[in-house]
Write an enzyme that holds these catalytic residues in place. Structure first.
Site, PDB file in Angstrom:
ATOM      1  N   HIS A  33       0.815  -1.206   0.000  1.00 27.53           N
ATOM      2  CA  HIS A  33       0.000   0.000   0.000  1.00 27.53           C
ATOM      3  C   HIS A  33       0.853   1.262   0.000  1.00 27.53           C
ATOM      4  CE1 HIS A  33      -3.691   2.271   0.692  1.00 27.53           C
ATOM      5  NE2 HIS A  33      -3.063   2.953   1.618  1.00 27.53           N
ATOM      6  N   GLU A  77      -7.779   8.245  -4.046  1.00 26.49           N
ATOM      7  CA  GLU A  77      -7.396   7.207  -3.086  1.00 26.49           C
ATOM      8  C   GLU A  77      -8.476   6.136  -3.012  1.00 26.49           C
ATOM      9  OE1 GLU A  77      -5.388   5.810  -1.140  1.00 26.49           O
ATOM     10  OE2 GLU A  77      -3.665   7.131  -0.883  1.00 26.49           O
ATOM     11  N   SER A  78      -8.105   5.013  -2.427  1.00 27.07           N
ATOM     12  CA  SER A  78      -9.071   3.942  -2.171  1.00 27.07           C
ATOM     13  C   SER A  78      -9.169   3.691  -0.675  1.00 27.07           C
ATOM     14  CB  SER A  78      -8.634   2.648  -2.866  1.00 27.07           C
ATOM     15  OG  SER A  78      -7.410   2.183  -2.308  1.00 27.07           O
ATOM     16  N   HIS A  79     -10.315   3.190  -0.249  1.00 26.32           N
ATOM     17  CA  HIS A  79     -10.491   2.712   1.120  1.00 26.32           C
ATOM     18  C   HIS A  79     -11.341   1.449   1.046  1.00 26.32           C
ATOM     19  CE1 HIS A  79      -9.989   4.521   5.375  1.00 26.32           C
ATOM     20  NE2 HIS A  79      -8.819   4.364   4.789  1.00 26.32           N
ATOM     21  N   ARG A 100      -7.822  15.675   3.172  1.00 22.50           N
ATOM     22  CA  ARG A 100      -6.630  16.209   3.852  1.00 22.50           C
ATOM     23  C   ARG A 100      -5.418  16.230   2.927  1.00 22.50           C
ATOM     24  NH1 ARG A 100      -8.696  12.994   7.690  1.00 22.50           N
ATOM     25  NH2 ARG A 100      -7.024  11.460   7.542  1.00 22.50           N
ATOM     26  N   ASP A 101      -5.368  15.307   1.963  1.00 21.72           N
ATOM     27  CA  ASP A 101      -4.297  15.366   0.963  1.00 21.72           C
ATOM     28  C   ASP A 101      -4.357  16.676   0.188  1.00 21.72           C
ATOM     29  OD1 ASP A 101      -3.253  12.908   1.638  1.00 21.72           O
ATOM     30  OD2 ASP A 101      -4.306  11.813   0.055  1.00 21.72           O
ATOM     31  N   GLN A 225     -10.106   3.202  10.890  1.00 22.02           N
ATOM     32  CA  GLN A 225     -10.097   4.515  11.504  1.00 22.02           C
ATOM     33  C   GLN A 225     -11.532   4.998  11.740  1.00 22.02           C
ATOM     34  OE1 GLN A 225      -8.968   3.684   8.447  1.00 22.02           O
ATOM     35  NE2 GLN A 225      -6.893   4.430   8.092  1.00 22.02           N
ATOM     36  N   ASP A 253      -0.294  15.174   5.426  1.00 21.98           N
ATOM     37  CA  ASP A 253      -1.447  14.545   6.064  1.00 21.98           C
ATOM     38  C   ASP A 253      -1.018  13.245   6.735  1.00 21.98           C
ATOM     39  OD1 ASP A 253      -4.010  13.250   6.500  1.00 21.98           O
ATOM     40  OD2 ASP A 253      -3.696  12.261   4.562  1.00 21.98           O
ATOM     41  N   GLU A 297      -3.505   5.188  12.890  1.00 19.14           N
ATOM     42  CA  GLU A 297      -3.973   6.028  11.789  1.00 19.14           C
ATOM     43  C   GLU A 297      -5.208   6.833  12.201  1.00 19.14           C
ATOM     44  OE1 GLU A 297      -4.330   3.704   8.221  1.00 19.14           O
ATOM     45  OE2 GLU A 297      -2.260   2.994   8.345  1.00 19.14           O
ATOM     46  N   ASP A 475      -5.445   8.102 -10.910  1.00 19.21           N
ATOM     47  CA  ASP A 475      -5.971   6.747 -11.054  1.00 19.21           C
ATOM     48  C   ASP A 475      -6.058   6.030  -9.720  1.00 19.21           C
ATOM     49  OD1 ASP A 475      -3.412   5.454 -10.412  1.00 19.21           O
ATOM     50  OD2 ASP A 475      -2.764   6.077 -12.398  1.00 19.21           O
TER      51      ASP A 475
END
Length: 715
Positions: A33, A77-79, A100-101, A225, A253, A297, A475
């Site tokens: 990751h 991003e992915s989560h 936050r990025d 988180q 971040d 995190e 992407d």
């Protein structure tokens, strides 16, 4: 525990075996990751520079020049794994993290997009995940005041047990206010500002780099988180105020790998070391160990590099916004990452080894056996019912139930609401940006290279029909276990296709995310390859963007582009049980000419409506345009030698429907790009003629079919 090979390398480089705290840092920062171990060599094939690119890949977000001193920050991003274990908090913190990025670059977030992928909703667990993921995105985005202007919801059995939650964020800043994550000067202090640090999210980065199992919900919940959007809103304002006053020299971040990740990467980017005083971190829970403090995190935290004389001023800003703030360390000339806790050295690691030392490599890849495309199915006995079945499928039906959960008009920049081909926002006067996202995973499953190319093309077409030209791609490459040669082959060829299409259209790939190991132990399957992207484009005049639906009775309807026998991966084939049959769509060589022609037409003001033809084919595009009025069309001359179902449901790339009251002038502007006059706007039905076959759908029948997902959610 660290893999044996990694432990051997680290021990050799450090001259000793790392202690448990140090092993925790390596376990997370060397995870797939964080370190892109399987993907870094492939990602280097992307073209990442261009006239408008100020900052490309490698920072929290990319920075793109908009003009007039304005810049855009964009990230994706992915989560995924967290959203399976805890769908509400997993999705919510996915939004919080990407926002936050954007903030950490000095930009105010102005838009979100959410490409989402689920298993079929007739499965109760999938329905639960779907509802709570949407709720998490809405709950967080609405509270922080950032509009969700575009999205995607795609359904396939392979996502059962492993939904995908991808989020794109876009921000706006003055160029002089941009900051980066690159540390500036030894002796500068580190201020941690925002929420307290707790045990939530422990090991999230390493958790995101492994398969999900049947026991994930119980075992992995500590890795999820917990978000607090009200604190996030305060963090936005406090961070931007500190940056605006010139106090912040670099910013990061706290996301994957927590404090250890943010602080070590910040130091390494500036070729500096860092000393962390873990005792100074404000804790939510008592008795936390240095390992937990470094790796947790916990959300809504920002790390700021501040000159010593400005530390108190930054802490005052934190206090003003009722946020926690503390000075937790300083940058050093010595290139070590050192952590002190209760008077002892808890970790002492060469910083470059920690942040850049993970071995990267191309894994073995094996192409599948040549695919049998199967026999053509029998023509549907009832064409009208076939169209209704496609219109009412989860993938094609209106997603209004989803986007009505979101506030898409906050900040009053939104020109085009969700549900159209692209989201449009006003930036400076009438100049604006258009946004699109997503991909077609089934196309990519059948042909990863063409599916990767098609991902870029479809998003570029979504922008072009609004008069916008793509300027930057981010992407989110979602695939299964890269240790499987067949999966790595999919991954590699999708990346190559995506990169080639981006070069063909002169759009740089400026950032993104790789999410691997998307496999569920429960269902024993990998997801279909899902190279989702976010595309931002520039539009000269937002007031000239054509409507996406038929509006002017009597207008001529023109099909732009060529239709081929390309039903492979189509929604039609999926519905009739031929999911893996047929020829996958191929990107035509004239794609640049098609995009250029559509942009010129939109800018000219000569077209009254335009709509991309993609999922579901021409039949779906026509039905979607019949929101206010009907149309009478004849598709007999669209393509020679094709069957009726090919013409109606083929998902060939680079096609659009346009309407105009000046057909001769428009046809002249289109030039050599293939186009066909197919009908006229008007009436209370959609009438489709193909040779001696005629099908009619009343507007109410179309609406009822398109509202199928909405009706399901309201049951």
């Amino acid at each position: 525990m660290l893999p044996e090979d990694d432990l051997k390398i680290i021990t050799e480089k450090m001259g000793r075996e790392p202690n448990l705290v140090e092993q925790g840092c390596f376990l997370n920062l060397w995870s797939e990751h964080c370190s892109y171990r399987s993907s870094a060599p492939l990602l280097k094939t992307f073209t990442t520079t261009g006239d408008k690119v100020i900052i490309g890949p490698g920072d929290d977000a990319a920075i793109i020049s908009f003009g007039n001193g304005w810049v855009l920050a964009i990230g994706m991003e992915s989560h995924n794994h967290p959203s399976y274990v805890d769908p509400y908090n997993g999705a919510a913190t996915g939004v919080g993290g990407i926002v936050r990025d954007i903030i950490s670059m000095g930009a105010r977030p102005i838009a979100l997009m959410d490409p989402l992928y689920f298993g079929p909703l007739n499965n109760p667990k999938n329905l639960y995940l779907f509802e709570h993921i949407i709720e998490g995105i809405a709950g967080y985005g609405n509270c922080i005041g950032v509009p969700v202007v575009r999205g995607e919801a795609f359904f396939d059995e392979s996502y059962s047990g492993n939904p995908l939650v991808n989020v794109v964020a876009v921000g706006l800043a003055r160029e002089e206010n941009v900051v980066t994550a690159c540390s500036q000067k030894a002796g500068n202090k580190l201020v941690l500002m925002g929420s307290t640090t707790g045990r939530d999210g422990l090991g999230g980065a390493s958790f995101a780099s492994r398969d999900l199992s049947e026991d994930s919900e119980a075992e992995d919940r500590p890795s999820i988180q917990i978000g607090d959007p009200f604190t996030e809103k305060l963090v936005i304002e406090a961070t931007l105020e500190a940056i605006g006053k010139g106090y912040v020299k670099s910013c990061r971040d706290l996301g994957a790998a927590g404090l250890a990740g943010a602080s070590s990467e910040m130091a390494a980017k500036g070729n500096l070391g860092m000393k962390i005083i873990a005792d100074n971190v404000i804790l939510r829970e008592s008795g936390m160990t240095p390992y937990e403090i470094l790796i947790a995190e916990s959300q809504e935290r920002m790390l700021l590099e501040v000159e010593p004389e400005n530390v108190d001023a930054v802490l005052d800003i934190a206090k003003k916004y009722d946020l926690n703030g503390s000075m937790i360390g300083e940058l050093t000339e010595e290139l070590n990452y050192t952590v002190q806790f209760q008077g002892e050295i808890a970790a002492d690691i060469p910083v470059k080894l920690l942040t850049e030392g993970a071995p990267t490599f191309e894994r073995p890849s094996t192409a599948p056996d040549e695919r049998d495309i199967g026999d053509k199915p029998e023509l549907p006995a009832d064409l009208k019912q076939a169209i209704i079945d496609v219109l009412s499928s989860h993938n094609v039906a209106s997603k209004r139930w989803i986007y009505r959960q979101y506030d898409h008009e906050v900040q009053v920049r939104t020109v085009t609401k969700p549900g159209d081909d692209a989201g449009i926002l006003r930036i400076d006067g009438n100049e604006g940006i258009a946004l699109s996202c997503g991909c077609n995973p089934r196309h990519t499953l059948l042909d990863p290279y063409s599916g990767g190319k098609g991902t870029v093309v479809e998003n570029a077409m979504n922008l072009a029909v609004k008069g916008a030209r793509g300027i930057a791609i981010v992407d989110c490459l979602n695939f299964g276990n890269p240790e499987r040669p067949d999966i790595y082959w999919q991954f590699k060829h999708a990346i190559l296709g995506l990169g080639d299409a981006a070069r063909d259209l002169s759009i740089p790939v400026v950032g993104g995310n790789v999410s691997l190991y998307n496999e569920s132990g429960e269902f024993k399957t990998a997801i279909v390859p899902t190279p989702s992207i976010g595309l931002a484009g520039y539009i000269k005049d937002v007031t000239k963007a054509p409507a996406g639906v038929f509006s002017n009775e009597g207008d001529t309807i023109i099909l732009v582009g060529s239709t081929a026998d390309e039903l492979g991966g189509s929604e039609y084939y999926n519905i009739i049980g031929k999911k893996n049959d047929g020829k996958a769509p191929q990107v035509p060589e004239n794609i640049t000419a098609v995009v250029d022609a559509l942009i010129s037409l939109a800018e000219s003001g000569k077209i009254t409506a335009s709509h991309d033809v993609s999922l579901g084919g021409i039949a779906v595009a026509l039905a979607e345009m019949c929101e206010k009025t009907g149309a009478e069309v004849d598709l007999s001359n669209v393509a020679e030698g094709l069957r009726t179902d090919d013409i109606l449901f083929s998902e060939s790339y680079a096609r659009a429907l346009i309407t105009t009251s000046e057909p001769d002038a428009v046809m002249e502007m289109i030039g050599e790009v293939p186009c066909t006059v197919i009908g006229t706007v008007g009436g209370n039905t959609l009438s489709i003629q193909i040779e001696d076959s005629k099908t009619e759908l009343a507007l109410e029948e179309i609406k009822e079919a398109r509202e199928s997902l909405m009706n399901l959610m309201m049951e």
